[in-house]
Design a protein around this motif. Structure first.
Motif, mmCIF file in Angstrom:
data_model
loop_
_atom_site.group_PDB
_atom_site.id
_atom_site.type_symbol
_atom_site.label_atom_id
_atom_site.label_comp_id
_atom_site.label_asym_id
_atom_site.label_seq_id
_atom_site.Cartn_x
_atom_site.Cartn_y
_atom_site.Cartn_z
ATOM 1 N N GLY A 1 6.533 5.102 -5.055
ATOM 2 C CA GLY A 1 6.482 3.818 -5.736
ATOM 3 C C GLY A 1 6.736 2.700 -4.756
ATOM 4 O O GLY A 1 7.190 2.927 -3.626
ATOM 5 N N GLY A 2 6.429 1.478 -5.160
ATOM 6 C CA GLY A 2 6.663 0.316 -4.312
ATOM 7 C C GLY A 2 7.173 -0.848 -5.138
ATOM 8 O O GLY A 2 7.096 -0.830 -6.370
ATOM 9 N N ALA A 3 7.706 -1.843 -4.459
ATOM 10 C CA ALA A 3 8.190 -3.053 -5.130
ATOM 11 C C ALA A 3 7.077 -4.092 -5.194
ATOM 12 O O ALA A 3 6.180 -4.122 -4.349
ATOM 13 N N ALA A 4 7.152 -4.953 -6.209
ATOM 14 C CA ALA A 4 6.191 -6.040 -6.368
ATOM 15 C C ALA A 4 6.959 -7.311 -6.711
ATOM 16 O O ALA A 4 8.048 -7.255 -7.287
ATOM 17 N N ARG B 1 1.732 4.851 -5.791
ATOM 18 C CA ARG B 1 1.052 5.221 -7.031
ATOM 19 C C ARG B 1 1.435 4.344 -8.209
ATOM 20 O O ARG B 1 0.807 4.388 -9.263
ATOM 21 N N PHE B 2 2.485 3.568 -8.060
ATOM 22 C CA PHE B 2 2.907 2.615 -9.086
ATOM 23 C C PHE B 2 3.798 1.586 -8.408
ATOM 24 O O PHE B 2 4.291 1.795 -7.292
ATOM 25 N N LEU B 3 4.004 0.452 -9.076
ATOM 26 C CA LEU B 3 4.840 -0.619 -8.562
ATOM 27 C C LEU B 3 5.870 -1.006 -9.614
ATOM 28 O O LEU B 3 5.601 -0.935 -10.816
ATOM 29 N N ILE B 4 7.048 -1.412 -9.161
ATOM 30 C CA ILE B 4 8.094 -1.955 -10.025
ATOM 31 C C ILE B 4 8.428 -3.339 -9.512
ATOM 32 O O ILE B 4 8.654 -3.524 -8.308
ATOM 33 N N LYS C 1 -1.139 -4.945 -2.385
ATOM 34 C CA LYS C 1 -2.413 -4.252 -2.167
ATOM 35 C C LYS C 1 -2.299 -3.288 -0.989
ATOM 36 O O LYS C 1 -2.803 -2.158 -1.046
ATOM 37 N N ALA C 2 -1.611 -3.714 0.063
ATOM 38 C CA ALA C 2 -1.430 -2.852 1.241
ATOM 39 C C ALA C 2 -0.578 -1.629 0.896
ATOM 40 O O ALA C 2 -0.831 -0.519 1.396
ATOM 41 N N LYS C 3 0.434 -1.802 0.053
ATOM 42 C CA LYS C 3 1.265 -0.669 -0.350
ATOM 43 C C LYS C 3 0.447 0.369 -1.119
ATOM 44 O O LYS C 3 0.575 1.579 -0.889
ATOM 45 N N VAL C 4 -0.388 -0.108 -2.015
ATOM 46 C CA VAL C 4 -1.221 0.810 -2.795
ATOM 47 C C VAL C 4 -2.239 1.501 -1.890
ATOM 48 O O VAL C 4 -2.476 2.713 -2.004
ATOM 49 N N ALA C 5 -2.831 0.751 -0.983
ATOM 50 C CA ALA C 5 -3.785 1.355 -0.046
ATOM 51 C C ALA C 5 -3.116 2.415 0.817
ATOM 52 O O ALA C 5 -3.743 3.416 1.206
ATOM 53 N N VAL D 1 10.041 8.804 -4.674
ATOM 54 C CA VAL D 1 10.710 7.905 -3.734
ATOM 55 C C VAL D 1 10.143 6.505 -3.902
ATOM 56 O O VAL D 1 8.918 6.322 -3.965
ATOM 57 N N LEU D 2 11.028 5.512 -3.988
ATOM 58 C CA LEU D 2 10.621 4.108 -4.012
ATOM 59 C C LEU D 2 10.740 3.570 -2.591
ATOM 60 O O LEU D 2 11.854 3.436 -2.065
ATOM 61 N N ALA D 3 9.626 3.293 -1.958
ATOM 62 C CA ALA D 3 9.594 2.878 -0.550
ATOM 63 C C ALA D 3 9.743 1.362 -0.450
ATOM 64 O O ALA D 3 8.915 0.609 -0.966
ATOM 65 N N LEU D 4 10.796 0.919 0.232
ATOM 66 C CA LEU D 4 11.128 -0.495 0.327
ATOM 67 C C LEU D 4 11.367 -0.901 1.776
ATOM 68 O O LEU D 4 11.818 -0.094 2.581
#
Length: 307
Positions: free
Chosen positions: A144-147, A174-177, A166-170, A104-107
């Protein structure tokens, strides 16, 4: 399979495609044709964008399920905070789990049509780190998250995009796009700042070749993607020749991707707009020349590390 595992175990950079759910039978048939063409390229994974409305949301889940079951492609569902309470989002996540979706890509999501700024739904989430924390705390998805190598339209200050990543990773990403960008210097600078903050997850560049002048004047302007002046001049010089615009866009995106991969980017995420020709041309050229094999490790700025 989880995308973090795909990235970690792939001997080459990952290549992935982004689609949006079709809204009509004709659009669905066109997407099927695109999938047939792109499947031959053996993408590492694909993703499907998300609509906040019920029918659009259901189409996202159905398309992701079909990509896995009918086309044999690992697929990721996008999920946003827009227009839903926490309980409604939990219900959607239950549907995704029942559909055996692993990624899941959380946005946060864009403001609904007609609104200039995002406002949280009462009883909902105000940010993507909050949504990521729910996913990580209550579910077993790979998240995943957006950058944003260029400033997000709602960025509060020049360090906001790094702090948010940084907050998304914390919270559990597990990865960013990345959002679409056209100046690799922005990506390299962003990566350096992330690494300085101790963020070491893979950050996959999101690229979309410009194949129509209307793209640069419409969609790209809306999301705030900056087109370098020299590139814009060349596009404008070809405004009366659609084929020339397309050729330039494919050439530019191919060189952009090659430079990113040579500098250590862990892959490329192609925003396809549900069309195949440009993506096929770019990826075929990259795999032919394999620029990542000519990378100088001492000069690489974008590692393929995992958290």
């Amino acid at each position: 399979m989880r995308i973090d595992e795909i990235i970690a175990t792939s001997p080459d950079p990952t290549f992935s495609f982004e689609f949006f759910p079709p809204k009509t039978d004709e659009a669905e048939a066109a997407l099927h044709g695109t999938l047939q063409a792109l499947r031959e390229l053996q993408p590492s994974f694909v993703s499907v964008t998300y609509g906040a409305g019920g029918s659009s949301r259901d189409r996202t889940i159905n398309v992701v399920r079909n990509l896995r079951l009918e086309h044999g492609l690992e697929a990721m569902a996008h999920l946003t905070c827009v227009g839903a309470t926490k309980d409604e989002i939990r219900a959607v996540l239950g549907q995704m789990r029942d559909a055996e979706i692993d990624n899941v890509l959380a946005l946060r999501g864009d403001p609904p049509g007609g609104e200039e700024r995002f406002s949280p739904t009462p009883g909902g989430f105000a940010s993507s780190p909050e949504l990521t924390a729910l996913l990580a705390g209550e579910y077993d998805f790979c998240i995943g998250g957006a950058a944003y190598p260029e400033p997000h339209p709602d960025a509060r200050h020049e360090h906001d995009d790094v702090e948010t990543a940084k907050a998304k990773v914390a919270a559990g990403a597990r990865f960013l796009i990345t959002q679409i960008f056209y100046d690799n210097a922005d990506y390299f600078s962003f990566i350096r700042r992330l690494r300085d903050e101790g963020v070491d997850v893979p950050v996959i560049p999101g690229l979309m070749p410009i194949t129509q002048i209307s793209q640069s004047r419409g969609f790209l302007a809306k999301i705030g993607a900056r087109i370098p002046d020299a590139y814009r001049r060349e596009l404008d010089a070809r405004a009366d020749d659609p084929d020339a615009v397309k050729d330039l866009g494919v050439s530019y995106a191919t060189q952009q991707a090659a430079q990113l991969l040579a500098a250590g980017a862990p892959g490329i995420h192609f925003i396809t707009m549900n069309r195949s020709p440009a993506t096929r041309a770019i990826l075929s050229t990259l795999r032919l020349h394999r620029p990542w094999e000519n990378a100088d490790p001492a000069r690489a700025v974008a590692s393929n590390s995992t958290a």
